[in-house]
Design a protein around this motif. Structure first.
Motif, PDB file in Angstrom:
ATOM      1  N   ARG A  33       0.827  -1.217   0.000  1.00 29.79           N
ATOM      2  CA  ARG A  33       0.000   0.000   0.000  1.00 29.79           C
ATOM      3  C   ARG A  33       0.856   1.259   0.000  1.00 29.79           C
ATOM      4  O   ARG A  33       0.529   2.242  -0.671  1.00 29.79           O
ATOM      5  N   LEU A  34       1.952   1.245   0.749  1.00 31.45           N
ATOM      6  CA  LEU A  34       2.848   2.399   0.757  1.00 31.45           C
ATOM      7  C   LEU A  34       3.482   2.619  -0.614  1.00 31.45           C
ATOM      8  O   LEU A  34       3.597   3.751  -1.085  1.00 31.45           O
ATOM      9  N   GLN A  35       3.883   1.537  -1.259  1.00 25.54           N
ATOM     10  CA  GLN A  35       4.476   1.640  -2.589  1.00 25.54           C
ATOM     11  C   GLN A  35       3.456   2.184  -3.585  1.00 25.54           C
ATOM     12  O   GLN A  35       3.778   3.046  -4.422  1.00 25.54           O
ATOM     13  N   SER A  37       0.903   4.109  -2.911  1.00 29.24           N
ATOM     14  CA  SER A  37       0.721   5.532  -2.590  1.00 29.24           C
ATOM     15  C   SER A  37       1.873   6.366  -3.122  1.00 29.24           C
ATOM     16  O   SER A  37       1.675   7.451  -3.677  1.00 29.24           O
ATOM     17  N   ARG A  38       3.084   5.851  -2.975  1.00 34.96           N
ATOM     18  CA  ARG A  38       4.268   6.552  -3.469  1.00 34.96           C
ATOM     19  C   ARG A  38       4.178   6.750  -4.982  1.00 34.96           C
ATOM     20  O   ARG A  38       4.439   7.840  -5.498  1.00 34.96           O
ATOM     21  N   LEU A  39       3.782   5.713  -5.700  1.00 34.98           N
ATOM     22  CA  LEU A  39       3.671   5.818  -7.153  1.00 34.98           C
ATOM     23  C   LEU A  39       2.574   6.806  -7.562  1.00 34.98           C
ATOM     24  O   LEU A  39       2.746   7.567  -8.514  1.00 34.98           O
ATOM     25  N   ARG A  40       1.453   6.804  -6.842  1.00 34.05           N
ATOM     26  CA  ARG A  40       0.388   7.776  -7.154  1.00 34.05           C
ATOM     27  C   ARG A  40       0.879   9.195  -6.943  1.00 34.05           C
ATOM     28  O   ARG A  40       0.595  10.092  -7.738  1.00 34.05           O
ATOM     29  N   LEU A  41       1.615   9.422  -5.846  1.00 31.97           N
ATOM     30  CA  LEU A  41       2.144  10.764  -5.589  1.00 31.97           C
ATOM     31  C   LEU A  41       3.155  11.178  -6.659  1.00 31.97           C
ATOM     32  O   LEU A  41       3.162  12.333  -7.102  1.00 31.97           O
ATOM     33  N   LEU A  42       3.993  10.243  -7.076  1.00 28.67           N
ATOM     34  CA  LEU A  42       4.943  10.558  -8.148  1.00 28.67           C
ATOM     35  C   LEU A  42       4.221  10.895  -9.445  1.00 28.67           C
ATOM     36  O   LEU A  42       4.639  11.798 -10.179  1.00 28.67           O
ATOM     37  N   ASN A  43       3.134  10.185  -9.729  1.00 30.58           N
ATOM     38  CA  ASN A  43       2.364  10.481 -10.937  1.00 30.58           C
ATOM     39  C   ASN A  43       1.711  11.854 -10.870  1.00 30.58           C
ATOM     40  O   ASN A  43       1.591  12.545 -11.870  1.00 30.58           O
ATOM     41  N   GLY A  46       5.293  14.393  -9.712  1.00 26.52           N
ATOM     42  CA  GLY A  46       6.642  14.104 -10.174  1.00 26.52           C
ATOM     43  C   GLY A  46       7.191  15.197 -11.079  1.00 26.52           C
ATOM     44  O   GLY A  46       6.469  16.089 -11.517  1.00 26.52           O
TER      45      GLY A  46
END
Length: 58
Positions: A33-35, A37-43, A46
């Protein structure tokens, strides 16, 4: 994954083997779930979404 944390904690204390089995499983779900979330934030935020990426007018 939705669970009753109090019931899991009680069962983990009652049965150490259960605790040793459930802890890595929960950690894996949390890490996933953290990963995500991290990818969504980068999208969303970024460097490729910078407002300075527009070509200069000339």
């Amino acid at each position: 994954m939705e669970s009753d944390a109090g019931a899991i904690r009680t069962e983990r204390e009652r049965d150490p083997a259960f605790g040793r089995a459930i802890t890595p499983a929960c950690a894996q779900v949390i890490a996933g779930r953290l990963q995500a979330s991290r990818l969504r934030l980068l999208n969303l935020y970024g460097p490729h979404h910078s407002t300075n990426d527009a070509p200069a007018e000339g």
